[in-house]
Design an enzyme around this catalytic site. Structure first.
Site, PDB file in Angstrom:
ATOM      1  N   HIS A   1       0.814  -1.235   0.000  1.00 33.56           N
ATOM      2  CA  HIS A   1       0.000   0.000   0.000  1.00 33.56           C
ATOM      3  C   HIS A   1       0.843   1.279   0.000  1.00 33.56           C
ATOM      4  O   HIS A   1       0.321   2.348  -0.211  1.00 33.56           O
ATOM      5  CB  HIS A   1      -0.939   0.016   1.212  1.00 33.56           C
ATOM      6  CG  HIS A   1      -0.232   0.277   2.509  1.00 33.56           C
ATOM      7  ND1 HIS A   1       0.593  -0.658   3.103  1.00 33.56           N
ATOM      8  CD2 HIS A   1      -0.194   1.365   3.314  1.00 33.56           C
ATOM      9  CE1 HIS A   1       1.094  -0.155   4.212  1.00 33.56           C
ATOM     10  NE2 HIS A   1       0.639   1.066   4.352  1.00 33.56           N
TER      11      HIS A   1
ATOM     12  N   HIS B   1      11.729   3.489 -13.718  1.00 33.73           N
ATOM     13  CA  HIS B   1      11.256   3.373 -15.106  1.00 33.73           C
ATOM     14  C   HIS B   1      11.533   4.682 -15.849  1.00 33.73           C
ATOM     15  O   HIS B   1      11.872   5.692 -15.249  1.00 33.73           O
ATOM     16  CB  HIS B   1       9.758   3.052 -15.118  1.00 33.73           C
ATOM     17  CG  HIS B   1       9.440   1.681 -14.612  1.00 33.73           C
ATOM     18  ND1 HIS B   1       8.977   1.455 -13.341  1.00 33.73           N
ATOM     19  CD2 HIS B   1       9.544   0.460 -15.192  1.00 33.73           C
ATOM     20  CE1 HIS B   1       8.793   0.151 -13.174  1.00 33.73           C
ATOM     21  NE2 HIS B   1       9.136  -0.477 -14.276  1.00 33.73           N
TER      22      HIS B   1
ATOM     23  N   TYR C   1      12.292 -11.436 -13.943  1.00 32.87           N
ATOM     24  CA  TYR C   1      11.087 -10.791 -13.407  1.00 32.87           C
ATOM     25  C   TYR C   1       9.850 -11.340 -14.114  1.00 32.87           C
ATOM     26  O   TYR C   1       8.840 -11.655 -13.474  1.00 32.87           O
ATOM     27  CB  TYR C   1      11.236  -9.291 -13.637  1.00 32.87           C
ATOM     28  CG  TYR C   1      10.063  -8.402 -13.352  1.00 32.87           C
ATOM     29  CD1 TYR C   1       9.720  -8.052 -12.046  1.00 32.87           C
ATOM     30  CD2 TYR C   1       9.316  -7.827 -14.394  1.00 32.87           C
ATOM     31  CE1 TYR C   1       8.665  -7.179 -11.796  1.00 32.87           C
ATOM     32  CE2 TYR C   1       8.272  -6.956 -14.152  1.00 32.87           C
ATOM     33  CZ  TYR C   1       7.948  -6.637 -12.849  1.00 32.87           C
ATOM     34  OH  TYR C   1       6.915  -5.768 -12.605  1.00 32.87           O
TER      35      TYR C   1
ATOM     36  N   SER D   1       2.494  -8.038 -15.204  1.00 35.70           N
ATOM     37  CA  SER D   1       3.139  -6.992 -16.003  1.00 35.70           C
ATOM     38  C   SER D   1       3.093  -7.385 -17.472  1.00 35.70           C
ATOM     39  O   SER D   1       3.089  -8.574 -17.810  1.00 35.70           O
ATOM     40  CB  SER D   1       4.595  -6.842 -15.570  1.00 35.70           C
ATOM     41  OG  SER D   1       5.296  -6.059 -16.503  1.00 35.70           O
ATOM     42  N   SER D   2       3.139  -6.389 -18.350  1.00 33.88           N
ATOM     43  CA  SER D   2       3.131  -6.660 -19.799  1.00 33.88           C
ATOM     44  C   SER D   2       4.387  -7.407 -20.246  1.00 33.88           C
ATOM     45  O   SER D   2       4.408  -7.975 -21.345  1.00 33.88           O
ATOM     46  CB  SER D   2       3.015  -5.356 -20.587  1.00 33.88           C
ATOM     47  OG  SER D   2       4.077  -4.490 -20.272  1.00 33.88           O
ATOM     48  N   CYS D   3       5.427  -7.437 -19.406  1.00 34.84           N
ATOM     49  CA  CYS D   3       6.666  -8.126 -19.814  1.00 34.84           C
ATOM     50  C   CYS D   3       6.523  -9.649 -19.770  1.00 34.84           C
ATOM     51  O   CYS D   3       7.451 -10.356 -20.139  1.00 34.84           O
ATOM     52  CB  CYS D   3       7.835  -7.684 -18.952  1.00 34.84           C
ATOM     53  SG  CYS D   3       7.713  -8.257 -17.281  1.00 34.84           S
TER      54      CYS D   3
ATOM     55  N   ARG E   1       6.374   2.466 -26.248  1.00 36.06           N
ATOM     56  CA  ARG E   1       5.794   2.064 -24.967  1.00 36.06           C
ATOM     57  C   ARG E   1       4.412   2.688 -24.802  1.00 36.06           C
ATOM     58  O   ARG E   1       4.132   3.760 -25.310  1.00 36.06           O
ATOM     59  CB  ARG E   1       6.682   2.511 -23.791  1.00 36.06           C
ATOM     60  CG  ARG E   1       8.025   1.810 -23.690  1.00 36.06           C
ATOM     61  CD  ARG E   1       7.901   0.347 -23.281  1.00 36.06           C
ATOM     62  NE  ARG E   1       9.197  -0.279 -23.104  1.00 36.06           N
ATOM     63  CZ  ARG E   1       9.928  -0.819 -24.097  1.00 36.06           C
ATOM     64  NH1 ARG E   1       9.464  -0.820 -25.339  1.00 36.06           N
ATOM     65  NH2 ARG E   1      11.106  -1.368 -23.837  1.00 36.06           N
TER      66      ARG E   1
ATOM     67  N   GLY F   1       3.410   1.588  -2.048  1.00 34.70           N
ATOM     68  CA  GLY F   1       3.957   1.697  -3.404  1.00 34.70           C
ATOM     69  C   GLY F   1       3.048   2.552  -4.275  1.00 34.70           C
ATOM     70  O   GLY F   1       1.988   3.021  -3.827  1.00 34.70           O
ATOM     71  N   MET F   2       3.460   2.768  -5.521  1.00 31.97           N
ATOM     72  CA  MET F   2       2.675   3.637  -6.414  1.00 31.97           C
ATOM     73  C   MET F   2       1.279   3.063  -6.659  1.00 31.97           C
ATOM     74  O   MET F   2       0.278   3.768  -6.492  1.00 31.97           O
ATOM     75  CB  MET F   2       3.411   3.823  -7.747  1.00 31.97           C
ATOM     76  CG  MET F   2       2.616   4.651  -8.724  1.00 31.97           C
ATOM     77  SD  MET F   2       3.486   5.099 -10.226  1.00 31.97           S
ATOM     78  CE  MET F   2       3.693   3.513 -11.028  1.00 31.97           C
TER      79      MET F   2
ATOM     80  N   LYS G   1       6.538 -13.297 -12.708  1.00 32.75           N
ATOM     81  CA  LYS G   1       5.171 -12.793 -12.927  1.00 32.75           C
ATOM     82  C   LYS G   1       4.292 -13.863 -13.595  1.00 32.75           C
ATOM     83  O   LYS G   1       3.100 -13.971 -13.296  1.00 32.75           O
ATOM     84  CB  LYS G   1       5.213 -11.518 -13.778  1.00 32.75           C
ATOM     85  CG  LYS G   1       5.780 -10.317 -13.037  1.00 32.75           C
ATOM     86  CD  LYS G   1       4.827  -9.890 -11.933  1.00 32.75           C
ATOM     87  CE  LYS G   1       5.302  -8.706 -11.149  1.00 32.75           C
ATOM     88  NZ  LYS G   1       4.416  -8.379 -10.020  1.00 32.75           N
TER      89      LYS G   1
ATOM     90  N   ASN H   1       3.114  -0.300 -18.941  1.00 30.83           N
ATOM     91  CA  ASN H   1       4.000   0.588 -18.162  1.00 30.83           C
ATOM     92  C   ASN H   1       3.159   1.660 -17.456  1.00 30.83           C
ATOM     93  O   ASN H   1       2.330   2.318 -18.089  1.00 30.83           O
ATOM     94  CB  ASN H   1       5.008   1.273 -19.088  1.00 30.83           C
ATOM     95  CG  ASN H   1       6.005   0.284 -19.684  1.00 30.83           C
ATOM     96  OD1 ASN H   1       5.620  -0.807 -20.127  1.00 30.83           O
ATOM     97  ND2 ASN H   1       7.265   0.638 -19.707  1.00 30.83           N
ATOM     98  N   LEU H   2       3.390   1.810 -16.159  1.00 25.57           N
ATOM     99  CA  LEU H   2       2.586   2.719 -15.336  1.00 25.57           C
ATOM    100  C   LEU H   2       3.387   3.943 -14.929  1.00 25.57           C
ATOM    101  O   LEU H   2       4.615   3.904 -14.886  1.00 25.57           O
ATOM    102  CB  LEU H   2       2.100   1.984 -14.084  1.00 25.57           C
ATOM    103  CG  LEU H   2       1.321   0.685 -14.338  1.00 25.57           C
ATOM    104  CD1 LEU H   2       1.079  -0.036 -13.019  1.00 25.57           C
ATOM    105  CD2 LEU H   2       0.005   0.978 -15.040  1.00 25.57           C
TER     106      LEU H   2
ATOM    107  N   LEU I   1      -1.180  -8.365  -9.305  1.00 27.81           N
ATOM    108  CA  LEU I   1      -0.716  -7.591 -10.449  1.00 27.81           C
ATOM    109  C   LEU I   1       0.487  -8.237 -11.100  1.00 27.81           C
ATOM    110  O   LEU I   1       1.475  -8.533 -10.420  1.00 27.81           O
ATOM    111  CB  LEU I   1      -0.358  -6.166 -10.005  1.00 27.81           C
ATOM    112  CG  LEU I   1      -1.586  -5.280  -9.794  1.00 27.81           C
ATOM    113  CD1 LEU I   1      -2.030  -5.328  -8.350  1.00 27.81           C
ATOM    114  CD2 LEU I   1      -1.313  -3.859 -10.225  1.00 27.81           C
TER     115      LEU I   1
END
Ligand SMILES: NC(=O)C1=CN([C@@H]2O[C@H](COP(=O)(O)OP(=O)(O)OC[C@H]3O[C@@H](n4cnc5c(N)ncnc54)[C@H](OP(=O)(O)O)[C@@H]3O)[C@@H](O)[C@H]2O)C=CC1
Ligand SMILES: C[C@H]1O[C@H](OP(=O)(O)OP(=O)(O)OC[C@H]2O[C@@H](n3cnc4c(=O)[nH]c(N)nc43)[C@H](O)[C@@H]2O)[C@@H](O)[C@@H](O)C1=O
Length: 322
Positions: free
Chosen positions: A8, A180, A137, A108-110, A210, A10-11, A141, A166-167, A106
């Site tokens: 909580h 990032h 990573y 990630s797109s990776c 991106r 984190g971003m 995920k 990417n956020l 969550l």
């Protein structure tokens, strides 16, 4: 209803918590559970078991992870695979052991292969070789998705996964090397503009594309997916492909992004490239039709989100991480 938000501070976790706090103001029976990293290390299996057994949440949102940009991923691969696997195994298994019926994690797109048809559909998972700079990573995920699918199949629980592009946004990590691209460049261009520097160096060729999603949109999408009833979620996913992409559906080159950030931060000097730094994947655009068909689309325009994030950076320079 007792909801535990892991990560909580984190971003993303912070943005999710802000939305849940608004909800709590009108839903009296909602209890929000949080622990800082210092209070609960999620890589510690016994500590996570004791926490879950003690708090007995109804719902878990897993937004805690070891996170970083291309350089951090490439430099600390052991940290990225070990910590993320441990966090996922501990949180998902101990949530199950404590009787948690619904969980959202969550990814990630990776997770998608490096050379996959664009935009990337959910069913592109495990169809090819991963981008080497963030393979450890990405493997962690992918394991997170498969953990959820496996507990759903074997135990009949309702564990869901969202795959963000990417956020960026308030609460981001502005570390000069490990962050990032968006926060790294906001900080670099801002410092150059303030000190009258004549050159700013960006990494790579500037050609990679991106897709950037504002964290408030990500938080909204996360709760949208979490709130779907089981039948709707299952009707829009498949047992062996239970993750959902989250993005805007549009992308921009890193070079163009650099020019946009220069304008917003008031930098007017030269922009050059450090070609010794990796480009990473050349294009990473999410196919967001699955979420779109269910009724959710992103709202924040990139330029507006960038200006707001820069303002947040200016207001929080003394307190941000890194
Ligand atoms: N940012 C992005 O562009 C993207 C993020 N994501 C995913 O979204 C999720 C959230 O990312 P984001 O908010 O950006 O990341 P942040 O780094 O901002 O937040 C992660 C949070 O997790 C906490 N955390 C890390 N390790 C542990 C641990 N061992 N025990 C307890 N807490 C821990 C961190 O605490 P501390 O800082 O104290 O270590 C931090 O508060 C992650 O799953 C990430 O992979 C996916 C795609 C893109
Ligand atoms: C979200 C995603 O984030 C990571 O992947 P990435 O998309 O490559 O992330 P990035 O934001 O670090 O870089 C994007 C692009 O931008 C270029 N670039 C220019 N100048 C800077 C710069 O100054 N810093 C950074 N970081 N990049 C720069 C950089 O060379 C690259 O071409 C994954 O490892 C993984 O963590 C993951 O899932």
């Amino acid at each position: 209803m007792r909801i535990y938000v892991a990560g909580h501070r984190g971003m993303v976790g912070g943005a999710i918590l802000r939305r849940l706090q608004v909800r709590k103001a009108v839903e009296e029976d909602l209890t929000l559970i949080t622990r800082t990293h210092a209070e609960l290390d999620l890589t510690d299996q016994v500590a996570v078991r004791d926490f879950m057994q003690g708090e007995k949440p109804d719902v878990v949102i897993l937004a805690a992870a070891k996170v970083g940009g291309i350089h951090a991923n490439n430099t600390y691969p052991a940290d990225f695979i070990y910590k993320n696997l441990m966090i996922e195994c501990n949180v998902i298994h101990q949530a199950f052991a404590a009787g948690v019926k619904r969980l959202l994690q969550l990814g990630s797109s990776c997770i998608y292969p490096k050379a996959v048809p664009q935009p990337m559909k959910e069913d592109a998972l495990l169809t090819g070789t991963l981008e080497p700079t963030n393979e450890p990573y990405a493997v962690a995920k992918i394991a997170g998705i498969k953990l959820c699918e496996s507990y759903n199949r074997q135990h009949g629980v309702d564990y869901r996964s969202v795959m963000p592009t990417n956020l960026y946004g308030p609460g981001d990590n502005f570390h000069p090397e490990n962050s990032h691209v968006m926060p790294a460049l906001i900080r670099r261009f801002h410092e150059a503009a303030q000190s009258g520097q004549e050159e700013v160096v960006m990494w790579g060729t500037g050609k990679p594309m991106r897709e950037f999603l504002h964290v408030d949109d990500m938080a909204a999408a996360s709760l949208f997916v979490l709130d779907l009833d089981k039948e709707t979620y299952e009707a829009n996913t498949e047992p062996m492909l239970s993750h959902i992409n989250v993005g805007t559906g549009t992308d921009i080159s890193i070079g163009e992004l650099g020019h946009m950030i220069a304008e917003v931060t008031g930098y007017s000097g030269r922009i050059t490239q450090d070609l010794s730094k990796p480009d990473g994947t050349m294009k990473k655009l999410m196919d967001v039709s699955r979420l779109g068909d269910m009724g959710w689309t992103a709202r924040v325009q990139l330029k507006d989100g960038l200006k707001e994030t820069y303002q947040w950076f200016l207001n929080n320079q003394d307190s941000f991480r890194g």
